[in-house]
Scaffold this motif. Structure first.
Motif, PDB file in Angstrom:
ATOM      1  N   LYS A 146       0.571  15.545   9.662  1.00  0.00           N
ATOM      2  CA  LYS A 146       1.843  14.947   9.343  1.00  0.00           C
ATOM      3  C   LYS A 146       1.550  13.408   8.618  1.00  0.00           C
ATOM      4  N   GLU A 147       0.796  12.605   9.161  1.00  0.00           N
ATOM      5  CA  GLU A 147       0.417  11.326   8.935  1.00  0.00           C
ATOM      6  C   GLU A 147      -0.113  11.260   7.397  1.00  0.00           C
ATOM      7  N   TYR A 148      -1.100  12.257   7.229  1.00  0.00           N
ATOM      8  CA  TYR A 148      -1.698  12.373   5.892  1.00  0.00           C
ATOM      9  C   TYR A 148      -0.602  12.788   4.879  1.00  0.00           C
ATOM     10  N   PHE A 149       0.295  13.496   5.049  1.00  0.00           N
ATOM     11  CA  PHE A 149       1.363  14.275   4.242  1.00  0.00           C
ATOM     12  C   PHE A 149       2.235  12.781   4.006  1.00  0.00           C
ATOM     13  N   ARG A 150       2.762  12.310   4.991  1.00  0.00           N
ATOM     14  CA  ARG A 150       3.479  10.989   4.805  1.00  0.00           C
ATOM     15  C   ARG A 150       3.015   9.813   4.183  1.00  0.00           C
ATOM     16  N   SER A 151       1.785   9.512   4.509  1.00  0.00           N
ATOM     17  CA  SER A 151       1.245   8.523   3.978  1.00  0.00           C
ATOM     18  C   SER A 151       0.426   8.497   2.661  1.00  0.00           C
ATOM     19  N   ILE A 152       0.059   9.720   2.380  1.00  0.00           N
ATOM     20  CA  ILE A 152      -0.902   9.939   1.119  1.00  0.00           C
ATOM     21  C   ILE A 152      -0.105  10.876   0.237  1.00  0.00           C
ATOM     22  N   ILE A 153       0.320  12.079   0.516  1.00  0.00           N
ATOM     23  CA  ILE A 153       0.869  12.873  -0.387  1.00  0.00           C
ATOM     24  C   ILE A 153       2.063  12.720  -0.928  1.00  0.00           C
ATOM     25  N   ILE A 154       3.074  12.341  -0.051  1.00  0.00           N
ATOM     26  CA  ILE A 154       4.335  11.946  -0.589  1.00  0.00           C
ATOM     27  C   ILE A 154       4.355  10.546  -1.686  1.00  0.00           C
ATOM     28  N   PRO A 155       3.907   9.630  -1.117  1.00  0.00           N
ATOM     29  CA  PRO A 155       3.697   8.231  -1.972  1.00  0.00           C
ATOM     30  C   PRO A 155       3.026   8.761  -3.493  1.00  0.00           C
ATOM     31  N   ALA A 156       2.104   9.417  -3.147  1.00  0.00           N
ATOM     32  CA  ALA A 156       1.122   9.575  -4.672  1.00  0.00           C
ATOM     33  C   ALA A 156       2.250  10.602  -5.291  1.00  0.00           C
ATOM     34  N   HIS A 157       2.897  11.652  -4.770  1.00  0.00           N
ATOM     35  CA  HIS A 157       3.733  12.464  -5.577  1.00  0.00           C
ATOM     36  C   HIS A 157       4.868  11.511  -6.206  1.00  0.00           C
ATOM     37  N   LEU A 158       5.469  10.686  -5.716  1.00  0.00           N
ATOM     38  CA  LEU A 158       6.744   9.812  -5.945  1.00  0.00           C
ATOM     39  C   LEU A 158       6.033   8.796  -7.138  1.00  0.00           C
ATOM     40  N   LYS A 159       4.874   8.285  -6.857  1.00  0.00           N
ATOM     41  CA  LYS A 159       4.280   7.406  -8.029  1.00  0.00           C
ATOM     42  C   LYS A 159       3.872   8.137  -9.214  1.00  0.00           C
ATOM     43  N   ASN A 160       3.438   9.402  -9.014  1.00  0.00           N
ATOM     44  CA  ASN A 160       3.302  10.099 -10.388  1.00  0.00           C
ATOM     45  C   ASN A 160       4.473  10.532 -11.142  1.00  0.00           C
ATOM     46  N   VAL A 161       5.557  10.709 -10.330  1.00  0.00           N
ATOM     47  CA  VAL A 161       6.873  11.089 -10.790  1.00  0.00           C
ATOM     48  C   VAL A 161       7.481   9.881 -11.665  1.00  0.00           C
ATOM     49  N   GLU A 162       7.245   8.724 -11.203  1.00  0.00           N
ATOM     50  CA  GLU A 162       7.882   7.464 -11.709  1.00  0.00           C
ATOM     51  C   GLU A 162       7.135   7.191 -12.819  1.00  0.00           C
ATOM     52  N   LYS A 163       5.870   7.585 -13.085  1.00  0.00           N
ATOM     53  CA  LYS A 163       5.092   7.451 -14.474  1.00  0.00           C
ATOM     54  C   LYS A 163       5.432   8.174 -15.463  1.00  0.00           C
ATOM     55  N   LEU A 164       6.250   9.209 -15.235  1.00  0.00           N
ATOM     56  CA  LEU A 164       6.572  10.272 -16.309  1.00  0.00           C
ATOM     57  C   LEU A 164       7.530   9.983 -17.388  1.00  0.00           C
ATOM     58  N   GLN A 165       7.009   9.903 -18.844  1.00  0.00           N
ATOM     59  CA  GLN A 165       7.772   9.434 -19.750  1.00  0.00           C
ATOM     60  C   GLN A 165       7.634  10.628 -20.559  1.00  0.00           C
ATOM     61  N   LEU A 166       8.293  10.682 -21.900  1.00  0.00           N
ATOM     62  CA  LEU A 166       8.076  11.675 -22.831  1.00  0.00           C
ATOM     63  C   LEU A 166       6.947  11.827 -23.488  1.00  0.00           C
ATOM     64  N   LYS A 167       6.083  10.807 -23.494  1.00  0.00           N
ATOM     65  CA  LYS A 167       4.572  10.919 -24.093  1.00  0.00           C
ATOM     66  C   LYS A 167       3.629  11.771 -22.964  1.00  0.00           C
TER      67      LYS A 167
END
Length: 238
Positions: free
Chosen positions: A14-35
């Motif tokens: 659970k800690e792995y998912f909360r501290s690594i996977i979710i933040p990394a996912h959100l970071k990748n989402v926030e970087k998305l642009q049309l390019k």
């Protein structure tokens, strides 16, 4: 394996998912642009209409973003950060291995023997080159065991696939399984813990982590859709 050890694995998962996977996912989402997307102009309008019933800029944005953030993005994060979870598992279930090509060593809860395990994420996550590499590592360890007169059996060298069903294993895994056991999903976690239900408890523990991030995820998703829609108005005619 004792109940307290299984609980520790659950909490570390659970800690792995909360501290690594979710933040990394959100970071990748926030970087998305049309390019960030390879837009197929022959398909994008169809996909938007199929998904939303129209080809507005918002629908076009959803047709591009949804597959990326619900599939590719988080699966990539899980695979890239897998070693973090494996290290946590090794702390509880056995030990991290210093042997080249072996991730963890643990006492098999089924047969009581020490297993030398290379861990993989899912049933489709290796290619043909990986097969040769894994077979090479295992073969080298067998040869060394013979020279050192160690009681190593061929079934002590395994590939542990963290999730999935045996029926989903790719042909590459099946090629390894002809020589060395490949334990997938429930089977792997049963060998680690001795508990046939542990795999499902671990899956539930990961899903429980979602509740605390639901609002953040919805907000981020809407923000990205709106931003991409503005870009689409200029780049792709509705």
């Amino acid at each position: 394996m004792e109940e307290n050890q299984k609980k520790v694995i659950i909490e570390k998962g659970k800690e792995y998912f909360r501290s690594i996977i979710i933040p990394a996912h959100l970071k990748n989402v926030e970087k998305l642009q049309l390019k960030s997307f390879k837009v197929n102009p022959f398909l994008v309008n169809y996909l938007a209409s199929f998904l939303c019933g129209d080809t507005s800029s918002l629908s076009l944005a959803k047709a591009l973003i949804y597959p990326r953030i619900l599939g590719t993005s988080i699966n990539t994060s899980f695979g890239q950060n897998l070693q973090v979870f494996i290290s946590s598992l090794a702390e509880v279930a056995g030990k991290a291995s210093g042997i080249d090509g072996i991730d963890i060593e643990f006492t098999d809860a089924i047969d009581g023997r020490t297993k030398y395990c290379q861990c993989k994420a899912g049933p489709q996550t290796i290619n043909a080159d990986d097969v040769a590499t894994i077979m090479g590592h295992f073969g080298h360890l067998q040869s060394k065991a013979r020279l050192d007169r160690l009681p190593l059996q061929i079934n002590d060298l395994i590939v542990g696939v963290l999730y999935g069903e045996p029926s989903e294993l790719s042909g590459n895994y099946k090629n390894i399984d002809k020589t060395y056991p490949v334990y997938c999903g429930k089977e792997f976690w049963t060998h680690v813990t001795g508990d046939e239900n542990f795999y499902f408890e671990l899956l539930k523990a990961f899903s429980d982590c979602v509740d605390n991030n639901e609002i953040q995820g919805v907000t981020t998703l809407q923000m990205m859709v709106d931003g991409l829609a503005e870009e689409m108005k200029l780049a792709v005619p509705a």
